[in-house]
Design an enzyme around this catalytic site. Structure first.
Site, PDB file in Angstrom:
ATOM      1  N   ASP A  95     -10.159  -5.598  -3.287  1.00 19.73           N
ATOM      2  CA  ASP A  95      -9.464  -4.435  -2.303  1.00 19.73           C
ATOM      3  C   ASP A  95     -10.413  -2.983  -2.278  1.00 19.73           C
ATOM      4  O   ASP A  95     -10.611  -2.650  -3.575  1.00 19.73           O
ATOM      5  CB  ASP A  95      -8.186  -4.382  -2.979  1.00 19.73           C
ATOM      6  CG  ASP A  95      -7.409  -3.390  -2.070  1.00 19.73           C
ATOM      7  OD1 ASP A  95      -7.866  -2.359  -1.511  1.00 19.73           O
ATOM      8  OD2 ASP A  95      -6.027  -3.472  -2.157  1.00 19.73           O
ATOM      9  N   SER A 116       0.683  -1.003   0.031  1.00 18.22           N
ATOM     10  CA  SER A 116       0.009   0.035  -0.171  1.00 18.22           C
ATOM     11  C   SER A 116       0.985   1.243  -0.034  1.00 18.22           C
ATOM     12  O   SER A 116       1.833   1.528  -0.897  1.00 18.22           O
ATOM     13  CB  SER A 116      -0.818  -0.144   1.120  1.00 18.22           C
ATOM     14  OG  SER A 116      -2.022   0.853   1.076  1.00 18.22           O
ATOM     15  N   HIS A 121      -7.187  -5.987   0.872  1.00 13.09           N
ATOM     16  CA  HIS A 121      -6.183  -5.117   1.167  1.00 13.09           C
ATOM     17  C   HIS A 121      -5.495  -5.662   2.374  1.00 13.09           C
ATOM     18  O   HIS A 121      -4.339  -5.145   2.566  1.00 13.09           O
ATOM     19  CB  HIS A 121      -6.758  -3.936   1.195  1.00 13.09           C
ATOM     20  CG  HIS A 121      -5.602  -2.809   1.044  1.00 13.09           C
ATOM     21  ND1 HIS A 121      -4.909  -2.506  -0.056  1.00 13.09           N
ATOM     22  CD2 HIS A 121      -5.036  -1.748   2.179  1.00 13.09           C
ATOM     23  CE1 HIS A 121      -4.082  -1.334   0.105  1.00 13.09           C
ATOM     24  NE2 HIS A 121      -4.150  -1.182   1.405  1.00 13.09           N
TER      25      HIS A 121
END
Lengths: 279, 279
Positions: free
Chosen positions: B224, B148, B257
């Site tokens: 995600d 991320s 995620h």
């Protein structure tokens, strides 16, 4: 019996899911997690390993830290991780980390103020498996495993219910709670002064007297800070010799009480369980 | 330069350790974690994969949740996990989870009140590797990876320093921060209004103009929640086509995620890095 799905995460081709349900045994809402391997999405009924966590833990510690999903996906076994005590604002608690919430010790309390909610033995042995087996694509083949307080829980629950579990394993279990501070504190609070009742929840006492055997594997780190005062695996080993119990106890140099130890050897534990569950 | 050992855990025959040190780059004490595989205890200098975590994380998330130690032990690579921002009571912060502490974005801030401490780019590129390579039995062969915000950090740092890294990988990176809310908020705060400076820390911008290539692997879950608004891997893919960049981008149905996604594919990432580091 209704359960509410709280979260879903894909993991190694299977699914990690958290649920909330009202427990009639514990008189409160409870959360648990389940890992369903890919085989469970293909119409197959998979066996279940129940994982009992240690002091202060919830359903999340094992699922996030043990690295078990990879192996469970390979072997085609589900894993169920319950919470370690009843929960909620009206549930009795204690300031210590080793009594009350997060420290149910997998017994049925018969003392005030604990007895209203702290019935973790019945929850783990009966209510939770009933819920799991009526809700998910799993078989009634069960194994049980745990860590520390949960190792105590797994060993005692398996030995008291040999017809319900095909194998049992533990990391760093509280092996002789009637003779250690954690066990004495919890058993005094939950079970009162009757030491005969205590012994019915002591893995070493049960193993010494066992006549029906659930194959057992125990791993213990030699650098575990709790080893000599709280865990005492030598008591379990001595008990196994008396009864001829099929106990595989392994000590590991340098390993401690943490999930870094559990993750290093969880593959061996799940292989051990699968060798019985997948027969 | 002194560093203080905070914790030690044996893991897959190697050692997970946490350290604290004073960073002259960040003007504060910083904590990092290192996993040293068994090979490092045998007099061998092992290569290092630097792992940059995402928003809100510390050095602990990856080490506890990714399940990377098993593979690092097999491959003989060390892993270093720094914190995600400067830390301490006198370090500027913001109420949002996506700015300030836990959200350093791996850039050198030039705006008040951030510039005094938020120099994460220099810390990751220079000070931390200098410390690691002068303290531990590691070689100067380096790879860099992240998740991320840390995927953004890994990709941009590798592409800006192709001579220092042999490979780069990312899970769910913020691929085009100049065009997403997280990136625009952070870059405005840390770098001010100069969009040319922003583009120098944008993975898609750097990849489009790249002439020196660090082999890159990116994995992204299709479930995600941040995919379309914040992550935009399609921008990275388009940029790679322009420059002919060696980018391996994989999309995965159903994955989100979380670390459940990372743990499912971390083995592939470490194998990817080892194929370059162990040449």
């Amino acid at each position: 019996m209704t359960i509410e799905n709280l979260s879903v995460n894909k993991s190694f081709g299977g699914w990690h899911k958290q649920y909330s349900h009202y427990s009639n045994t514990l008189n409160c809402n409870m959360r648990f997690a389940i890992y369903l391997p890919p085989q469970a999405s293909n119409g197959q009924k998979v066996p279940v390993v129940y994982w009992l966590s240690g002091l202060t833990c919830s359903d999340e510690n094992f699922m996030q830290k043990a690295g078990a999903q990879r192996i469970a996906a390979e072997l085609g076994v589900a894993i169920v991780a319950p919470d370690t005590s009843p929960r909620g604002d009206d549930v009795a608690d204690d300031d210590g980390y080793d009594l009350g919430k997060g420290a149910g010790f997998y017994v049925n309390a018969n003392q005030a103020p604990w007895s209203k909610h702290y019935q973790m033995y019945d929850y783990i042995v009966q209510e939770l498996p009933d819920l799991i087996e009526s809700t998910f694509p799993v078989s009634d083949k069960r194994a049980i495993a745990g860590h520390s307080m949960g190792g105590h829980g797994a060993l005692t629950i398996a030995m008291r219910n040999p017809q319900r579990y095909m194998s049992v394993s533990a990391f760093s279990p509280i092996s002789n709670p009637v003779n250690c501070p954690w066990g004495q504190k919890a058993f005094t609070a939950y079970l009162g002064k009757d030491k005969e009742l205590w012994r019915q929840h002591d893995a070493s006492e049960l193993m010494r007297k066992a006549t029906q055997f659930v194959p057992a594997k125990v791993d213990q780190g030699e650098s575990d800070d709790f080893l000599s005062e709280q865990l005492k695996p030598e008591m379990l080993e001595a008990a196994a010799k008396v009864s001829g119990y099929p106990l595989e106890l392994n000590l590991h140099e340098g390993y401690d009480h943490s999930y870094y130890f559990i993750s290093s050897f969880i593959e061996q534990h799940l292989q051990f369980h699968a060798s019985y569950l997948n027969q």
